[in-house]
Design a protein around this motif. Structure first.
Motif, PDB file in Angstrom:
ATOM      1  N   LEU A 264       0.933  -1.202  -0.051  1.00  0.00           N
ATOM      2  CA  LEU A 264      -0.039   0.066  -0.121  1.00  0.00           C
ATOM      3  C   LEU A 264       0.971   1.176  -0.026  1.00  0.00           C
ATOM      4  O   LEU A 264       1.688   1.459   0.818  1.00  0.00           O
ATOM      5  N   GLU A 265       0.685   1.938  -1.070  1.00  0.00           N
ATOM      6  CA  GLU A 265       1.613   3.083  -1.178  1.00  0.00           C
ATOM      7  C   GLU A 265       1.021   4.325  -0.763  1.00  0.00           C
ATOM      8  O   GLU A 265       1.013   5.500  -1.558  1.00  0.00           O
ATOM      9  N   ALA A 266       0.351   4.275   0.264  1.00  0.00           N
ATOM     10  CA  ALA A 266      -0.286   5.688   0.878  1.00  0.00           C
ATOM     11  C   ALA A 266      -0.632   5.297   2.395  1.00  0.00           C
ATOM     12  O   ALA A 266      -0.630   4.077   2.883  1.00  0.00           O
ATOM     13  N   ALA A 267      -0.646   6.155   3.051  1.00  0.00           N
ATOM     14  CA  ALA A 267      -0.878   6.202   4.510  1.00  0.00           C
ATOM     15  C   ALA A 267      -2.241   6.040   5.148  1.00  0.00           C
ATOM     16  O   ALA A 267      -3.286   6.458   4.668  1.00  0.00           O
ATOM     17  N   ALA A 268      -2.510   5.182   6.038  1.00  0.00           N
ATOM     18  CA  ALA A 268      -3.819   5.082   6.558  1.00  0.00           C
ATOM     19  C   ALA A 268      -3.547   4.849   8.215  1.00  0.00           C
ATOM     20  O   ALA A 268      -2.412   4.246   8.684  1.00  0.00           O
ATOM     21  N   VAL A 269      -4.561   5.297   9.097  1.00  0.00           N
ATOM     22  CA  VAL A 269      -4.307   4.997  10.439  1.00  0.00           C
ATOM     23  C   VAL A 269      -4.486   3.531  10.880  1.00  0.00           C
ATOM     24  O   VAL A 269      -4.218   3.415  11.981  1.00  0.00           O
ATOM     25  N   ASP A 270      -5.084   2.785  10.266  1.00  0.00           N
ATOM     26  CA  ASP A 270      -5.253   1.625  10.144  1.00  0.00           C
ATOM     27  C   ASP A 270      -5.210   0.533   9.142  1.00  0.00           C
ATOM     28  O   ASP A 270      -5.433   1.083   8.166  1.00  0.00           O
ATOM     29  N   PRO A 271      -4.766  -0.768   9.333  1.00  0.00           N
ATOM     30  CA  PRO A 271      -4.775  -1.418   8.136  1.00  0.00           C
ATOM     31  C   PRO A 271      -5.876  -1.708   7.383  1.00  0.00           C
ATOM     32  O   PRO A 271      -6.860  -2.085   8.059  1.00  0.00           O
ATOM     33  N   PRO A 272      -6.243  -1.344   6.176  1.00  0.00           N
ATOM     34  CA  PRO A 272      -7.531  -1.744   5.668  1.00  0.00           C
ATOM     35  C   PRO A 272      -7.895  -3.054   5.841  1.00  0.00           C
ATOM     36  O   PRO A 272      -7.145  -4.020   5.333  1.00  0.00           O
TER      37      PRO A 272
ATOM     38  N   ASP B 283      -1.669 -11.650   8.053  1.00  0.00           N
ATOM     39  CA  ASP B 283      -2.942 -12.049   7.793  1.00  0.00           C
ATOM     40  C   ASP B 283      -4.237 -11.782   8.932  1.00  0.00           C
ATOM     41  O   ASP B 283      -5.230 -12.005   8.586  1.00  0.00           O
ATOM     42  N   SER B 284      -3.716 -11.689  10.139  1.00  0.00           N
ATOM     43  CA  SER B 284      -4.774 -11.469  11.124  1.00  0.00           C
ATOM     44  C   SER B 284      -4.850  -9.821  11.181  1.00  0.00           C
ATOM     45  O   SER B 284      -5.822  -9.482  12.178  1.00  0.00           O
ATOM     46  N   GLY B 285      -4.143  -8.950  10.578  1.00  0.00           N
ATOM     47  CA  GLY B 285      -4.178  -7.596  10.815  1.00  0.00           C
ATOM     48  C   GLY B 285      -3.054  -7.023  11.916  1.00  0.00           C
ATOM     49  O   GLY B 285      -3.204  -6.027  12.188  1.00  0.00           O
ATOM     50  N   ARG B 286      -2.391  -8.129  12.414  1.00  0.00           N
ATOM     51  CA  ARG B 286      -1.320  -7.493  13.432  1.00  0.00           C
ATOM     52  C   ARG B 286      -0.202  -7.115  12.953  1.00  0.00           C
ATOM     53  O   ARG B 286       0.201  -7.623  11.885  1.00  0.00           O
ATOM     54  N   VAL B 287       0.376  -5.905  13.461  1.00  0.00           N
ATOM     55  CA  VAL B 287       1.538  -5.485  12.997  1.00  0.00           C
ATOM     56  C   VAL B 287       2.896  -6.305  13.487  1.00  0.00           C
ATOM     57  O   VAL B 287       2.799  -6.389  14.723  1.00  0.00           O
ATOM     58  N   THR B 288       3.658  -6.863  12.437  1.00  0.00           N
ATOM     59  CA  THR B 288       4.638  -7.857  12.908  1.00  0.00           C
ATOM     60  C   THR B 288       5.967  -7.208  12.925  1.00  0.00           C
ATOM     61  O   THR B 288       6.875  -7.489  13.451  1.00  0.00           O
ATOM     62  N   ASP B 289       6.346  -5.956  12.078  1.00  0.00           N
ATOM     63  CA  ASP B 289       7.667  -5.568  11.908  1.00  0.00           C
ATOM     64  C   ASP B 289       7.441  -4.026  11.566  1.00  0.00           C
ATOM     65  O   ASP B 289       6.469  -3.358  11.026  1.00  0.00           O
ATOM     66  N   ARG B 290       8.410  -3.220  12.152  1.00  0.00           N
ATOM     67  CA  ARG B 290       8.693  -1.866  11.847  1.00  0.00           C
ATOM     68  C   ARG B 290       9.942  -1.434  11.027  1.00  0.00           C
ATOM     69  O   ARG B 290      10.815  -1.943  11.639  1.00  0.00           O
ATOM     70  N   PHE B 291       9.804  -0.672  10.097  1.00  0.00           N
ATOM     71  CA  PHE B 291      10.841  -0.358   9.433  1.00  0.00           C
ATOM     72  C   PHE B 291      11.238   1.104   9.509  1.00  0.00           C
ATOM     73  O   PHE B 291      11.881   1.720   8.576  1.00  0.00           O
ATOM     74  N   GLY B 292      10.776   2.060  10.678  1.00  0.00           N
ATOM     75  CA  GLY B 292      11.325   3.241  10.671  1.00  0.00           C
ATOM     76  C   GLY B 292      10.247   4.213   9.965  1.00  0.00           C
ATOM     77  O   GLY B 292       9.286   3.835   9.346  1.00  0.00           O
TER      78      GLY B 292
ATOM     79  N   PRO C 125      -3.023 -16.939   3.701  1.00  0.00           N
ATOM     80  CA  PRO C 125      -2.344 -17.211   5.171  1.00  0.00           C
ATOM     81  C   PRO C 125      -0.901 -17.272   4.869  1.00  0.00           C
ATOM     82  O   PRO C 125      -0.048 -17.690   4.132  1.00  0.00           O
ATOM     83  N   GLY C 126      -0.299 -16.668   5.971  1.00  0.00           N
ATOM     84  CA  GLY C 126       1.085 -16.203   5.943  1.00  0.00           C
ATOM     85  C   GLY C 126       1.558 -15.327   5.189  1.00  0.00           C
ATOM     86  O   GLY C 126       2.957 -14.764   4.777  1.00  0.00           O
ATOM     87  N   GLY C 127       0.628 -14.526   4.645  1.00  0.00           N
ATOM     88  CA  GLY C 127       0.817 -13.324   3.655  1.00  0.00           C
ATOM     89  C   GLY C 127       1.363 -11.920   4.381  1.00  0.00           C
ATOM     90  O   GLY C 127       1.298 -12.027   5.706  1.00  0.00           O
ATOM     91  N   ARG C 128       1.767 -10.936   3.608  1.00  0.00           N
ATOM     92  CA  ARG C 128       2.308  -9.676   4.140  1.00  0.00           C
ATOM     93  C   ARG C 128       1.661  -8.578   3.529  1.00  0.00           C
ATOM     94  O   ARG C 128       1.912  -8.236   2.250  1.00  0.00           O
ATOM     95  N   LEU C 129       1.211  -7.830   4.161  1.00  0.00           N
ATOM     96  CA  LEU C 129       0.927  -6.435   3.946  1.00  0.00           C
ATOM     97  C   LEU C 129       1.833  -5.275   4.550  1.00  0.00           C
ATOM     98  O   LEU C 129       2.067  -5.260   5.459  1.00  0.00           O
ATOM     99  N   VAL C 130       2.155  -4.178   3.379  1.00  0.00           N
ATOM    100  CA  VAL C 130       3.539  -3.394   3.947  1.00  0.00           C
ATOM    101  C   VAL C 130       2.695  -2.113   3.569  1.00  0.00           C
ATOM    102  O   VAL C 130       1.996  -1.834   2.528  1.00  0.00           O
ATOM    103  N   MET C 131       2.860  -1.174   4.425  1.00  0.00           N
ATOM    104  CA  MET C 131       2.046   0.216   4.157  1.00  0.00           C
ATOM    105  C   MET C 131       2.733   1.209   5.369  1.00  0.00           C
ATOM    106  O   MET C 131       3.149   0.742   6.230  1.00  0.00           O
TER     107      MET C 131
END
Length: 246
Positions: free
Chosen positions: A150-158, A187-196, A167-173
């Motif tokens: 997702l190349e735009a900002a949102a306050v929550d994962p859409p 895929d549960s909507g949980r933030v797993t990693d932060r990249f700055g 399953p096991g997929g990854r959303l970067v935003m």
């Protein structure tokens, strides 16, 4: 100068310790291959690490594109969706890694959809499907996706995008409003990693795009402006003060 040399110089700079945006062999090779000059107006600046403008949208700098792709970490054969595809450059790099037949892109601006299609075709990635959609809806016809960018900002994962992850997929935003962080979501909507920290324009919904007949700013922009204006009034600006009573 030869464009291949320019691309190599660009990626060498992104791999250098001072920036360190490119860390994987996959992203390095892909960015050395994709002809970025096909996606920008100013060919002289195509391989400089700078942000450009095209049809009212921001063309990401190579370092920002690299950060997104490293966080996304696509693999060969992954089904990838790029939301807010813009001029199509990041989709092309993803297609170079995953395969162009498995990459789709959407954008809310019709003009950018046509632009991305033309750019991708000229660059040799005409197999990437680009459709005009509201990004919050994703592209459910081709779901589930292994990777969504997702190349735009949102306050929550859409929610729709999360639901379209395999399953096991990854959303970067970019997550957040005033202060944003580049994150990976599972895929549960949980933030797993932060990249700055990052700074992206907010995600638009139908009617807010620049090429709409009349931009629908009522819900998010006009309401907020009215709220700030009301609370910001002082003294004689307050229309509710009954001066005759004093």
């Amino acid at each position: 100068m030869d464009r291949t040399v320019l691309r190599d110089d660009m990626v060498d700079g992104l791999e250098y310790e001072a920036k360190g945006c490119v860390r994987s062999d996959a992203v390095s090779l892909a960015m050395r291959t994709v002809p970025r000059h096909e996606f920008v107006d100013d060919e002289a600046s195509a391989y400089a690490d700078r942000t450009l403008e095209r049809f009212g949208t921001r063309v990401l700098s190579p370092s920002t594109a690299a950060r997104l792709l490293e966080a996304l970490s696509p693999e060969p054969g992954d089904l990838v969706l790029v939301v807010g595809v813009g001029v199509g450059y990041t989709a092309a790099v993803a297609a170079e890694i995953a395969g162009q037949e498995t990459v789709q892109g959407v954008d809310i601006a019709r003009r950018l959809v046509y632009e991305a299609r033309d750019n991708l075709d000229r660059a040799g990635y005409g197999g990437v499907l680009v459709d005009r959609r509201d990004g919050t809806d994703g592209l459910p016809e081709y779901a589930p996706y292994d990777r969504i960018l997702l190349e735009a900002a949102a306050v929550d994962p859409p929610r729709a995008l999360v639901r379209q992850l395999a399953p096991g997929g990854r959303l970067v935003m970019p997550l957040g409003a005033t202060e944003q962080s580049l994150v990976a979501v599972d895929d549960s909507g949980r933030v797993t990693d932060r990249f700055g920290p990052v700074a992206f324009a907010p995600m638009l919904v139908e009617g807010e795009q620049a090429d709409a007949v009349e931009r629908n700013r009522t819900v998010r922009e006009d309401r907020e402006f009215a709220r700030r204006t009301t609370h910001g009034r002082r003294g004689w600006e307050q229309d509710w003060i009954d001066w005759d009573a004093h």
